[in-house]
Design an enzyme around this catalytic site. Structure first.
Site, PDB file in Angstrom:
ATOM      1  N   ASP A   1       2.450   1.907   3.438  1.00  0.00           N
ATOM      2  CA  ASP A   1       3.337   0.912   3.878  1.00  0.00           C
ATOM      3  C   ASP A   1       4.841   1.474   3.645  1.00  0.00           C
ATOM      4  OD1 ASP A   1       1.121  -0.555   4.275  1.00  0.00           O
ATOM      5  OD2 ASP A   1       1.279  -1.688   2.512  1.00  0.00           O
TER       6      ASP A   1
ATOM      7  N   HIS B   1       0.965  -1.109  -0.032  1.00  0.00           N
ATOM      8  CA  HIS B   1      -0.114  -0.011   0.193  1.00  0.00           C
ATOM      9  C   HIS B   1       0.909   1.040   0.029  1.00  0.00           C
ATOM     10  CE1 HIS B   1      -2.327  -2.976   2.526  1.00  0.00           C
ATOM     11  NE2 HIS B   1      -3.303  -2.485   1.956  1.00  0.00           N
TER      12      HIS B   1
HETATM   13  C1  XLS Z   1      -7.341  -6.536   4.639  1.00  0.00           C
HETATM   14  C2  XLS Z   1      -6.936  -6.672   3.320  1.00  0.00           C
HETATM   15  C3  XLS Z   1      -5.841  -5.994   2.889  1.00  0.00           C
HETATM   16  C4  XLS Z   1      -5.949  -5.916   1.295  1.00  0.00           C
HETATM   17  C5  XLS Z   1      -4.978  -4.824   0.726  1.00  0.00           C
HETATM   18  O1  XLS Z   1      -8.375  -7.232   5.232  1.00  0.00           O
HETATM   19  O2  XLS Z   1      -6.336  -8.144   3.114  1.00  0.00           O
HETATM   20  O3  XLS Z   1      -4.686  -6.062   3.318  1.00  0.00           O
HETATM   21  O4  XLS Z   1      -5.370  -7.319   0.832  1.00  0.00           O
HETATM   22  O5  XLS Z   1      -5.483  -3.531   0.878  1.00  0.00           O
END
Ligand code: XLS
Ligand code: CA
Ligand code: CA
Length: 438
Positions: A102, A99
């Site tokens: 991140d 993301h």
């Molecule tokens: C959250 C999601 C997230 C997505 C990406 O539950 O799994 O991590 O994979 O935003």
């Protein structure tokens, strides 16, 4: 500089190995059904769980011992980029996912956030070039910042919608810059808490408007990767719009978006929706929408999104069976959207966890490959539906039959014989494949 000094590149040593830092099943060059394991599995490391997660939970603070967490802000962000590439090389994963937030800290303004991203993206690009690793997908985090309290594309506040659009615009530019093979949308807060204050029609129309704008902008800037939507039924919202594969597909079809999107399916989200993972994969595959997977597992006794590393060979085998029957995962991959438990707080645990997940998928791939080669289940399926190949069944399938011809047939054939499924026999057979006896 090395962040994992005591760990060298993880090697394949085979099933008998006692070495905790070796693969027992993942042999990247081993060929299964005409492709190497590396080509089949396209493993990716999730930046948020492996580079940034610190072990905090609603009851306790971060407890993970990370030697690189001695600096903060942009310095920490830069250090994590180096850690990421060292980790990818040592674990032997060809891809990673992130993301925006991140990789680079958010600034006080959108402009500042974008500037931070520019610095880090340049460093990530260097790392990719130096290691030959690739970006499976990136995404925008439109759920953590308080501005997204009421959602992003489905908010009631148009200023927030605009901000979210700007964030995805930058995300798509990042995807082009780094050659991402996919771009993911997970609707973190795209849902509602109460229908008493929710204009569901407007929210869904706006969500579709948002996706159309993303498709248009991608075209404008030459992003050729695959768009993916990741369904999840709840958490953090009580009810999320992209509930599961079937709901998401019908939304995409309604708004004319189905040709632009596939699905990124996560195992833990499937179980939260009350489905098995293989059910979600099958629904996507039937609609030609199986795009990529987030590999993890939940805990049935806990019932929330625990994002554990996948070690359940039974579930993974059935998932790999669907992926192989799909003709592979295409431009997608197997992304470890999984975090080490809070009690596994040492840096080596990041390796143990990925080895466990990669070995489970490698073994699941081999078992599923054998199941397909043997045609045991394929033959069984052909047999089970044989009544639709000839006679009245063939007439139904070809469109020749109607209610009148069917009634005439039923009047003559009211003595119906069904066959047993022998389901326990089938499950025992599946076990034999998993044990390696078949
Ligand atoms: C959250 C999601 C997230 C997505 C990406 O539950 O799994 O991590 O994979 O935003
Ligand atoms: Ca996920
Ligand atoms: Ca999850």
């Amino acid at each position: 500089m090395s962040y994992f000094k005591n760990i060298s590149k993880i090697q394949y040593e085979g099933a008998g190995s006692d070495n905790a830092l070796a693969f027992k099943h993942y042999n990247e060059n081993e060929v299964v059904l005409g492709k190497t394991m590396k080509e089949h599995l396209r493993f990716a490391v999730a930046y948020w769980h492996t580079m940034t997660m610190n072990g905090s939970d609603p009851f306790g603070q971060g407890n993970m011992i990370r030697p690189w967490e001695t600096v903060s802000g942009m310095d920490l962000a830069k250090a994590r980029v180096e850690v990421n590439f060292e980790f990818l090389e040592k674990i032997g994963a060809p891809y990673f996912c992130f993301h925006d937030v991140d990789v680079a800290p958010e600034g006080a303004t959108l402009k500042e956030s974008n500037e931070n991203l520019d610095v880090i993206i340049a460093k990530i690009k260097e790392g990719m070039n130096a290691t030959g690793t690739k970006l499976l997908w990136n995404t925008a985090n439109m759920f953590s910042n308080p501005r997204y309290v009421h959602g992003a594309a489905t908010t009631n506040n148009a200023d927030v919608f605009a901000y979210a659009a700007a964030q995805v615009k930058k995300g798509l530019e990042t995807a082009v810059e780094l050659g991402a093979e996919n771009y993911v949308f997970w609707g973190g807060r795209e849902g509602y808490e109460s229908l008493l204050n929710t204009d569901m029609g407007l929210e869904l129309d706006n969500l579709a408007r948002f996706f159309h704008m993303a498709v248009d902008y991608a075209k404008e800037i030459g992003f050729t990767g695959q768009f993916l939507i990741e369904p999840k039924p709840k958490e953090p919202s009580k009810h999320q719009y992209d509930f599961d594969a079937a709901t998401t597909i019908s939304f995409l079809q309604k708004y004319g978006l189905d040709k632009h999107f596939k699905l990124n399916l996560e195992a833990n989200h499937a179980t939260l929706a009350g489905h098995t993972f293989e059910h979600e994969l099958r629904v996507a595959r039937l609609n030609n929408m199986l795009g990529s997977i987030d590999a993890n597992q939940g805990d049935m006794l806990l019932g929330w999104d625990t994002d554990e590393f996948p070690t359940d060979i039974y579930a993974v085998t059935l998932a790999m069976y669907e992926i192989l029957e799909n003709g592979g995962i295409g431009a997608g991959g197997v992304n470890f959207d999984a975090k080490v438990r809070r009690t596994s707080f040492e840096p080596e645990d990041l390796f143990y966890a990925h080895i466990a997940g990669m070995d489970t998928f490698a073994k699941g791939l081999k078992v599923a490959g054998k199941m397909i080669e043997d045609k045991f289940f394929e033959n069984l399926l052909n047999d089970r539906y044989a009544s639709f190949k000839t006679g009245i069944g063939a007439d139904i399938v070809s469109g020749k039959a109607n209610f009148k011809t069917l009634e005439a047939y039923a009047l003559e054939n009211s003595h119906i014989v069904n066959k047993s499924n022998h389901l326990e026999l089938l499950k025992a057979r599946l076990n034999e494949y998993i044990y390696g006896n078949k």
